[in-house]
Write a protein that holds these residues in place. Structure first.
Motif, PDB file in Angstrom:
ATOM      1  N   ARG A 385       0.867  -1.178   0.000  1.00  0.00           N
ATOM      2  CA  ARG A 385       0.000   0.000   0.000  1.00  0.00           C
ATOM      3  C   ARG A 385       0.897   1.218   0.000  1.00  0.00           C
ATOM      4  NH1 ARG A 385      -2.729  -0.086   5.068  1.00  0.00           N
ATOM      5  NH2 ARG A 385      -1.519   1.706   5.704  1.00  0.00           N
ATOM      6  N   ASN A 388      -2.492   6.101   3.544  1.00  0.00           N
ATOM      7  CA  ASN A 388      -3.175   5.501   4.689  1.00  0.00           C
ATOM      8  C   ASN A 388      -4.537   4.899   4.363  1.00  0.00           C
ATOM      9  OD1 ASN A 388      -4.502   7.823   4.169  1.00  0.00           O
ATOM     10  ND2 ASN A 388      -3.905   8.877   6.063  1.00  0.00           N
ATOM     11  N   TYR A 389      -4.814   4.692   3.097  1.00  0.00           N
ATOM     12  CA  TYR A 389      -6.095   4.053   2.768  1.00  0.00           C
ATOM     13  C   TYR A 389      -5.861   3.011   1.662  1.00  0.00           C
ATOM     14  CZ  TYR A 389      -6.069   7.070  -1.346  1.00  0.00           C
ATOM     15  OH  TYR A 389      -5.728   7.680  -2.517  1.00  0.00           O
ATOM     16  N   GLY A 392      -4.278   3.407  -2.076  1.00  0.00           N
ATOM     17  CA  GLY A 392      -3.368   4.553  -2.183  1.00  0.00           C
ATOM     18  C   GLY A 392      -2.218   4.278  -3.137  1.00  0.00           C
TER      19      GLY A 392
ATOM     20  N   VAL B  44      -7.865  -1.903   6.263  1.00  0.00           N
ATOM     21  CA  VAL B  44      -6.834  -1.567   7.233  1.00  0.00           C
ATOM     22  C   VAL B  44      -7.335  -1.740   8.670  1.00  0.00           C
ATOM     23  CG1 VAL B  44      -5.548  -0.041   5.702  1.00  0.00           C
ATOM     24  CG2 VAL B  44      -7.440   0.880   7.025  1.00  0.00           C
ATOM     25  N   THR B  45      -8.563  -2.234   8.804  1.00  0.00           N
ATOM     26  CA  THR B  45      -9.086  -2.490  10.154  1.00  0.00           C
ATOM     27  C   THR B  45      -9.674  -3.894  10.218  1.00  0.00           C
ATOM     28  OG1 THR B  45     -11.302  -1.728   9.571  1.00  0.00           O
ATOM     29  CG2 THR B  45      -9.781  -0.083  10.453  1.00  0.00           C
TER      30      THR B  45
END
Lengths: 521, 252, 110
Positions: A385, A388-389, A392, B44-45
Motif C-alpha cells: 500500500r 493511509n487508505y 493509495g 486496514v481495520t
C-alpha cells in the motif's frame, strides 16, 4: 511441428494480437522448452543450499515440503482447498501469452499439489489416479524447475481466486524445495550471493558507487546550475534504499536523479548506504526467509549505523513488497526510528506529501512532449500500500504524474490497478535465458499499451519498478516502441521540478541567474 | 439389516466428518503465518476484514470479478445447498424451529436449482478446454455425487414420496441411541448413502474449501504490516543475529 | 563450453562470458565478437578498452551513462550517445560489450 503451428494459430489471430485480455485455447507443451540456466554449485552453497543433488534427493525434497507445510499456513491451506473451479485459468499473463496450460495458475500449483497429494493425503496414497496424484520423479523435478520459473509471482491469480489462493506462495515453496536439493536458478542465486558479498545485486563496490554518484551530481549541476548532492554513507535523517539498477541502468538512473532533486528541494538531510545499497530482495523470489532476512538485516544495520530517523525505499516493485510486507517482520522492530513515520516509506509517498503541502514547484510544460500512462507494478498493486487508505498505491503515483505532466491517460480497465498485468520479467525471470517467456508474458501489457496509444496517443509509459523498467526497455522494441519509451515516475518529476536557484527558475521568472538566487534566499 | 448398516454408516461418517474437519482446521490454526501476505488493496481495520470476508463467503466477490458463468452456477449451487441444509434440520430437531419451518417451501424447490447449478459446473468442466485440463476424475465424481444427492432427494420429495416421518424417526433414533427402522426405498438409500459418502470424503478433499476459506491469509489479514510487528517464530530475534560484515570486505 | 584462440582453449559460462578474466586477449575479443556477429571497428575497441580500464579501477563495468559520457568526450556528441552505442552493440552495450571485453556480465535488474 504440429504443436508449434497450433501455438502460432492460437496467438496470431486478429483478436489475439489486439485484445490485451485475449485467452487462447490451451496448447500442451507450448513452452516446456523454455528453461533458465541452473545455478552452479558455488552460487548454491553461498546461500546455504547443497551444490549438487544429494543421493536421497526425493527424501530431502519431501521432508522440505513437509517442513514448509508446518511453517506457512498459506502453503498448507492452499494445497488443500483449491476446488479447480477454473476462475484463475485465464488470468495469468504467461498463459495468455504462451497458451501453455501449465502456465494456468491452478495447473502450475497442481504440479506440486499432485506430489503433495501422493505423499501427504490418504486419497492420494490409496487412489492416486483418481485424485491426480503422482510420484516425485526426476521428470517431475525438471517440470517444476521449468514452470516454477515461468511464474513471476505477480499475484494476479490471487485477486480472482474465490479463496485467495496465491500461486506465488506455491511457486516460492517450490523454488525453496528445488534449492534444497541443489537445483537452484543461476540468475536469482548468483545475485543473492553478490548482495551478501558486496551489498547489491549488481556487485557495485563502494568506490564505483561513489564515482557514479559524483558523475550524477555533475550532470545535475550541468543541467540546472544547482549543486544537488547524492550523499553516500553520511549521517542523515533519511536513509534512501533503492534498487541498485538505479545506479546503473537506463531509464532507472533518471529516477534516482529525480529523488535527489526532490530531497534537495525540500532541504532534506538524506543519504544512501553502500552497505545497504540494494532495495531488491531476490531471496523473496525463491521463498527463502533465511536469505531474505539476511538481506533485510543490511537495511537495519545501515539505519542504525547512519543514525537515521526514517527509511525510504526507491522505485522498485518487489522491493516495495519486501519492504512493506516483510521488512518489519524480518528485521524489526524498528523502534529506534522516529515513530512519526511509517517504516518503511515509499519515495512516492514522500514526494506526494511534499507536493500536497505545496513545497515543490513544477513546470509541467517540460513534460509536454509526453502523453503518459502508468504501469501498475504487480507487487506494488497487490502486495503493498501507499498512504493511509486501501488503494493509495494506485492513486499516489498517478497523482504525482498528474502534478508534473499535462497529459495523463490510463490503460484499459481490467489491465490496471489490482488487475494489472505483469511486465513479464518479474519474480526472478529478468534474465536473457528466459527472453522468450519474457516477451510472451509481456504481450498482454503491450497490447493494453497499444490500445492506449491508439485511443489517446500515449507515447510514454511510466513505472515505479526497476524490473519493469528493464523488462520494458528490452521488449518494447518488439512491439513497435522505442526502448526509451519506458520512464521512471521520478524522471518525470525530475524533468518538471524547478529547483530554487536553478537556470529553469531563472528562465521561468524571467530574471537572470543572480536575481533568481537572491529571490530564493 | 439395512437399518443396522445405515445406522453404523452414519455413526462412522459423522465421526469421520467431525473429527476429520476438526483435525484439519486445527492444522490450519496452529500453522504460523509469519509475514502479512494479504492481497491488496485490503482493509486496514479488523472490521473491514470481517466485511471483506463476508462479501467473499456470502457473495463470492472475487469470483464475481473473475468469471460470471462460474459465479452464477456456484451461487445457485451454494445458496440452494444452504436452504436445503436448513430445511433438512427438521429431520433432526423436535419441535421444529420457526426458521426451519419458514425455509421449508424454499428449501423444497431449492433442490432443482441445486441440481441445475451442479449441472452447470459439470458442463463447464467438460466443455471449457482449460477447465477440462485441470480436472481429475475425482473432480467429476464430486459433482456427480452432489447431483446424485440432489436428484435422489427430488425423487423422494416429488415423485416417489418417502415415508418421511419414518426417516425422521430413524435419525432421531440415531441421536438418542434408540434405533428405529429406516424405510428401505431405493431413493432413500441412494440419497442417504451418498450423503454419508459426502460426510466421509469431506475432510480428505477439496471440500475443505468451506472451513478453509476463513483461514486464507490473503483474505483474512488486516493490511497493517508497517504498524504491527509480527516476528517469524522460527527465526531468532534481531538482538541475537549477526550482521554480514561491512561492505567491500569481499569482492567476487 | 570454450573458445578456441590460437590453439588455446578459453573456458566460458553458459552465456559466453569467460570464466577466468585473465584469459582475455585481443585475439579472444575478436573471436567472441565474431560469435556475436560484430565486426570490431576502432569505435568498438574504444568501448572495449574503456570498459576494461574502468573495470580495472572499480571491479565492475560502468553504467551506460558513464560510458556515453566517456565516448562523448572522446568522439563528440555524434558518437557519444545511447543510440550509437546500441548500433555498435545491438544487444546492449553493457552486456555484449562486457562479453567481448572479457568482463563478467552485469547482473541484477539491468
Amino acid at each position: 511441428m504440429a504443436e508449434e503451428e497450433k501455438v502460432i494459430e492460437e496467438l496470431t489471430t486478429e483478436e489475439a494480437l489486439t485484445d490485451p485480455l485475449y485467452v487462447p485455447e490451451p496448447v500442451e507443451g507450448a513452452t516446456e522448452h523454455v528453461r533458465s540456466f541452473p545455478a552452479a554449485p558455488q552460487f548454491q552453497e553461498k546461500l546455504g543450499y547443497p551444490g549438487e543433488r544429494p543421493e536421497n534427493w526425493q527424501e530431502v525434497a519431501l521432508a522440505k515440503m513437509d517442513e514448509l507445510r508446518g511453517k506457512f499456513r498459506s502453503f498448507r491451506l492452499f494445497l488443500d482447498i483449491c476446488v479447480k473451479c477454473g476462475a484463475c485459468t485465464d488470468k495469468c499473463h504467461y498463459y495468455m501469452g504462451t497458451a501453455d496450460p501449465k502456465n494456468m495458475p491452478v495447473a502450475r500449483q497442481d504440479l506440486l499439489r499432485s506430489v503433495y497429494r501422493r505423499y501427504f493425503t490418504l486419497p492420494g496414497k490409496w487412489f492416486p489416479d483418481l485424485v491426480g496424484a503422482r510420484e516425485l520423479t526426476e521428470d517431475v523435478l525438471d517440470e517444476w524447475y521449468t514452470y516454477y520459473f515461468q511464474c513471476s509471482e505477480c499475484r494476479r491469480c490471487s485477486v480472482f481466486c474465490p479463496y485467495g489462493i496465491d500461486t506465488a506462495e506455491i511457486t516460492m515453496a517450490a523454488r525453496e524445495i528445488l534449492d534444497s536439493v541443489g537445483y537452484g536458478m543461476k540468475y536469482t542465486n548468483e545475485i543473492i550471493g553478490k548482495v551478501f558479498d558486496i551489498g547489491n545485486n549488481l556487485g557495485l563496490p563502494k568506490p564505483a558507487l561513489a564515482s557514479t554518484l559524483e558523475d550524477l551530481e555533475e550532470e545535475i549541476e550541468d543541467d540546472t546550475g544547482v549543486k544537488v548532492r547524492l550523499p553516500l554513507d553520511e549521517p542523515a535523517d533519511v536513509l534512501l534504499v533503492t534498487p541498485s539498477a538505479d545506479f546503473f541502468a537506463e531509464p532507472h538512473i533518471d529516477g534516482l536523479i529525480g529523488y535527489a532533486k526532490v530531497f534537495h528541494a525540500l532541504g532534506e538531510k538524506w543519504t544512501l548506504s553502500s552497505y545497504a545499497s540494494e532495495a531488491a530482495n531476490f531471496a523473496m523470489f525463491i521463498g527463502s526467509y533465511e536469505n531474505m532476512r539476511r538481506i533485510a538485516l543490511r537495511i537495519r544495520k545501515a539505519a542504525i549505523d547512519l543514525g537515521v530517523k526514517r527509511i525510504i525505499i526507491g522505485e522498485c516493485g518487489h522491493a516495495w513488497r519486501a519492504a512493506y510486507q516483510f521488512l518489519n517482520t524480518l528485521a524489526g522492530p524498528f523502534d529506534f526510528l522516529d515513530p512519526k513515520y511509517p517504516v518503511p516509506q515509499h519515495i512516492c509517498e514522500y514526494t506526494w506529501e511534499a507536493i500536497q503541502a505545496g513545497k515543490l514547484r513544477f513546470n509541467k510544460e517540460e513534460n509536454d512532449f509526453y502523453k503518459v500512462t502508468f504501469h501498475d507494478s504487480c507487487n506494488v498493486s497487490r502486495a503493498s500500500r501507499m498512504g493511509n487508505y486501501p488503494g493509495g498505491q494506485f492513486d499516489i503515483p498517478r497523482n504525482i504524474i498528474k502534478a508534473v505532466c499535462n497529459h495523463y491517460y490510463d490503460m484499459p480497465e481490467g489491465t490496471i490497478k489490482e488487475a494489472t498485468l505483469c511486465c513479464g520479467g518479474g519474480g526472478g525471470l529478468l534474465t536473457d535465458d528466459l527472453m522468450e517467456i519474457r516477451k510472451k508474458g509481456g504481450s498482454p501489457r503491450m497490447k493494453a499499451l497499444k490500445q492506449a496509444s491508439e485511443e489517446y496517443g500515449v507515447n510514454k509509459m511510466a513505472a515505479i519498478c526497476a524490473i519493469c523498467k528493464t523488462q520494458f526497455s528490452k521488449i518494447m522494441p518488439y512491439y513497435g516502441y522505442g526502448m526509451d519509451d519506458i520512464m521512471s515516475v521520478h524522471q518525470l518529476v525530475s524533468n518538471a521540478i524547478v529547483l530554487p536557484g536553478s537556470e529553469q527558475e531563472a528562465e521561468l521568472d524571467g530574471t537572470d541567474e543572480n536575481e533568481a538566487t537572491e529571490a530564493a534566499e | 439389516m439395512i437399518t443396522t448398516l445405515y445406522a453404523l454408516l452414519y455413526y462412522a461418517a459423522t465421526i469421520i466428518f467431525v473429527v476429520g474437519i476438526a483435525y484439519r482446521v486445527w492444522g490450519y490454526w496452529k500453522t504460523p503465518q509469519p509475514a502479512n501476505i494479504v492481497t491488496t488493496p485490503a482493509p486496514v481495520t479488523r472490521t473491514g476484514v470481517v466485511w471483506r470476508m463476508f462479501k467473499e463467503v456470502a457473495f463470492f466477490e472475487s469470483l464475481w470479478k473473475s468469471n460470471k458463468w462460474i459465479w452464477i452456477f456456484a451461487m445457485m449451487f451454494h445458496l440452494s445447498l444452504w436452504l436445503i441444509i436448513v430445511r433438512h434440520l427438521r429431520y433432526f430437531i423436535d419441535p421444529v424451529w420457526t426458521v426451519v419451518v419458514l425455509a421449508q417451501p424454499f428449501g423444497k424447490y431449492a433442490g432443482f436449482f441445486f441440481v441445475l447449478g451442479g449441472l452447470g459446473l459439470l458442463f463447464r468442466r467438460f466443455v471449457v478446454a482449460r477447465v477440462r485440463y485441470i480436472s481429475a476424475p475425482s473432480d467429476y465424481l464430486m459433482i456427480l455425487m452432489f447431483i446424485g444427492i440432489g436428484l435422489s432427494g427430488l425423487l423422494m420429495t416429488f415423485v416417489n414420496k418417502t415415508d418421511i416421518v419414518a426417516v425422521k424417526a430413524f435419525f432421531r433414533g440415531l441421536m438418542t441411541f434408540n434405533w428405529q427402522p429406516l424405510p428401505a426405498d431405493l431413493p432413500v438409500l441412494v440419497h442417504l448413502g451418498l450423503v454419508a459418502v459426502f460426510l466421509i470424503v469431506f475432510p480428505f478433499s477439496k471440500l475443505l474449501h468451506a472451513p478453509g476459506v476463513f483461514f486464507s491469509p490473503t483474505r483474512n489479514m488486516v493490511d497493517n504490516p508497517r504498524e504491527k510487528y509480527r516476528p517469524v517464530p522460527w527465526l531468532p530475534p534481531v538482538s541475537e543475529v549477526t550482521f554480514d560484515p561491512p561492505h567491500g570486505s569481499k569482492q567476487s | 563450453m570454450a573458445y578456441e584462440v590460437n590453439g588455446k582453449t578459453v573456458e566460458h559460462d553458459e552465456e559466453g562470458y569467460i570464466t577466468n578474466l585473465s584469459d582475455w586477449s585481443k585475439e579472444l575479443a575478436e573471436v567472441i565478437a565474431k560469435e556475436e556477429n560484430i565486426d570490431m571497428t576502432d569505435e568498438h575497441w574504444e568501448v572495449v578498452n574503456f570498459l576494461r580500464e574502468y573495470y580495472d579501477e572499480y571491479q565492475i563495468a560502468p553504467a551506460i551513462r558513464v560510458l556515453v559520457k566517456a565516448m562523448k568526450k572522446k568522439f563528440g556528441p555524434e558518437k557519444g550517445n545511447n543510440k550509437y552505442l546500441y548500433e555498435l552493440f545491438p544487444y546492449g552495450p553493457a552486456k555484449q560489450a562486457c562479453k567481448i571485453a572479457g568482463l563478467p556480465k552485469p547482473t541484477g535488474c539491468v
